[in-house]
Design a protein around this motif. Structure first.
Motif, PDB file in Angstrom:
ATOM      1  N   TRP A   1       0.829  -1.211   0.000  1.00  0.00           N
ATOM      2  CA  TRP A   1       0.000   0.000   0.000  1.00  0.00           C
ATOM      3  C   TRP A   1       0.866   1.266   0.000  1.00  0.00           C
ATOM      4  O   TRP A   1       0.463   2.293  -0.561  1.00  0.00           O
ATOM      5  CB  TRP A   1      -0.972  -0.004   1.174  1.00  0.00           C
ATOM      6  N   LEU A   2       2.070   1.198   0.579  1.00  0.00           N
ATOM      7  CA  LEU A   2       2.972   2.353   0.550  1.00  0.00           C
ATOM      8  C   LEU A   2       3.420   2.658  -0.878  1.00  0.00           C
ATOM      9  O   LEU A   2       3.475   3.814  -1.290  1.00  0.00           O
ATOM     10  CB  LEU A   2       4.198   2.094   1.433  1.00  0.00           C
ATOM     11  N   PHE A   3       3.715   1.606  -1.618  1.00  0.00           N
ATOM     12  CA  PHE A   3       4.098   1.777  -3.016  1.00  0.00           C
ATOM     13  C   PHE A   3       2.916   2.327  -3.826  1.00  0.00           C
ATOM     14  O   PHE A   3       3.086   3.169  -4.692  1.00  0.00           O
ATOM     15  CB  PHE A   3       4.586   0.454  -3.610  1.00  0.00           C
ATOM     16  N   GLN A   4       1.721   1.820  -3.530  1.00  0.00           N
ATOM     17  CA  GLN A   4       0.523   2.289  -4.230  1.00  0.00           C
ATOM     18  C   GLN A   4       0.297   3.779  -3.969  1.00  0.00           C
ATOM     19  O   GLN A   4      -0.100   4.509  -4.878  1.00  0.00           O
ATOM     20  CB  GLN A   4      -0.692   1.471  -3.791  1.00  0.00           C
ATOM     21  N   GLN A   5       0.545   4.226  -2.759  1.00  0.00           N
ATOM     22  CA  GLN A   5       0.394   5.652  -2.446  1.00  0.00           C
ATOM     23  C   GLN A   5       1.361   6.490  -3.277  1.00  0.00           C
ATOM     24  O   GLN A   5       0.987   7.526  -3.811  1.00  0.00           O
ATOM     25  CB  GLN A   5       0.642   5.912  -0.963  1.00  0.00           C
ATOM     26  N   ASP A   6       2.615   6.038  -3.370  1.00  0.00           N
ATOM     27  CA  ASP A   6       3.598   6.766  -4.169  1.00  0.00           C
ATOM     28  C   ASP A   6       3.217   6.791  -5.643  1.00  0.00           C
ATOM     29  O   ASP A   6       3.374   7.809  -6.321  1.00  0.00           O
ATOM     30  CB  ASP A   6       4.990   6.156  -4.012  1.00  0.00           C
ATOM     31  N   ILE A   7       2.708   5.677  -6.136  1.00  0.00           N
ATOM     32  CA  ILE A   7       2.265   5.620  -7.533  1.00  0.00           C
ATOM     33  C   ILE A   7       1.109   6.592  -7.749  1.00  0.00           C
ATOM     34  O   ILE A   7       1.076   7.323  -8.738  1.00  0.00           O
ATOM     35  CB  ILE A   7       1.859   4.182  -7.925  1.00  0.00           C
ATOM     36  N   ALA A   8       0.175   6.621  -6.815  1.00  0.00           N
ATOM     37  CA  ALA A   8      -0.996   7.505  -6.929  1.00  0.00           C
ATOM     38  C   ALA A   8      -0.579   8.971  -6.980  1.00  0.00           C
ATOM     39  O   ALA A   8      -1.211   9.776  -7.671  1.00  0.00           O
ATOM     40  CB  ALA A   8      -1.945   7.252  -5.765  1.00  0.00           C
ATOM     41  N   LYS A   9       0.469   9.325  -6.269  1.00  0.00           N
ATOM     42  CA  LYS A   9       0.950  10.709  -6.272  1.00  0.00           C
ATOM     43  C   LYS A   9       1.580  11.082  -7.611  1.00  0.00           C
ATOM     44  O   LYS A   9       1.563  12.241  -7.999  1.00  0.00           O
ATOM     45  CB  LYS A   9       1.976  10.916  -5.164  1.00  0.00           C
ATOM     46  N   GLY A  10       2.146  10.077  -8.295  1.00  0.00           N
ATOM     47  CA  GLY A  10       2.887  10.345  -9.515  1.00  0.00           C
ATOM     48  C   GLY A  10       2.109  10.212 -10.810  1.00  0.00           C
ATOM     49  O   GLY A  10       2.560  10.690 -11.845  1.00  0.00           O
ATOM     50  N   VAL A  11       0.946   9.580 -10.769  1.00  0.00           N
ATOM     51  CA  VAL A  11       0.167   9.390 -11.992  1.00  0.00           C
ATOM     52  C   VAL A  11      -1.251   9.895 -11.797  1.00  0.00           C
ATOM     53  O   VAL A  11      -1.771   9.925 -10.686  1.00  0.00           O
ATOM     54  CB  VAL A  11       0.123   7.898 -12.422  1.00  0.00           C
ATOM     55  N   LYS A  12      -1.857  10.305 -12.884  1.00  0.00           N
ATOM     56  CA  LYS A  12      -3.240  10.778 -12.826  1.00  0.00           C
ATOM     57  C   LYS A  12      -4.138   9.703 -13.422  1.00  0.00           C
ATOM     58  O   LYS A  12      -4.287   9.594 -14.627  1.00  0.00           O
ATOM     59  CB  LYS A  12      -3.390  12.087 -13.588  1.00  0.00           C
ATOM     60  N   MET A  13      -4.691   8.896 -12.538  1.00  0.00           N
ATOM     61  CA  MET A  13      -5.581   7.818 -12.950  1.00  0.00           C
ATOM     62  C   MET A  13      -6.760   7.796 -11.993  1.00  0.00           C
ATOM     63  O   MET A  13      -6.660   8.252 -10.859  1.00  0.00           O
ATOM     64  CB  MET A  13      -4.856   6.461 -12.899  1.00  0.00           C
TER      65      MET A  13
END
Length: 70
Positions: free
Chosen positions: A29-41
């Protein structure tokens, strides 16, 4: 399919994967949070860590090719 984001991992030497893999998946979930910050989906892909066996497969193929052409 953008719902899943498999991440293939292997520890140096391939040791302790039975301990490392569950720890990574518990923290995915920590990785998912970082991904969410970097991409607009609309939704962030679910990160799932899996053992990378490609080195073992490459080694087997290399052995077969060496046996065929000594």
């Amino acid at each position: 399919n953008l719902k899943d984001a498999p991440a293939y991992v292997m520890a140096l030497g391939g040791v302790q994967m039975d301990e490392i893999l569950p720890a990574l998946n518990e923290s995915a979930w920590l990785f998912q949070q970082d991904i969410a910050k970097g991409v607009k989906m609309r939704s962030t892909p679910k990160v799932r860590f899996m053992v990378d066996t490609s080195y073992d497969q490459a080694e087997k193929i290399g052995k077969i090719l060496k046996d065929i052409n000594p």
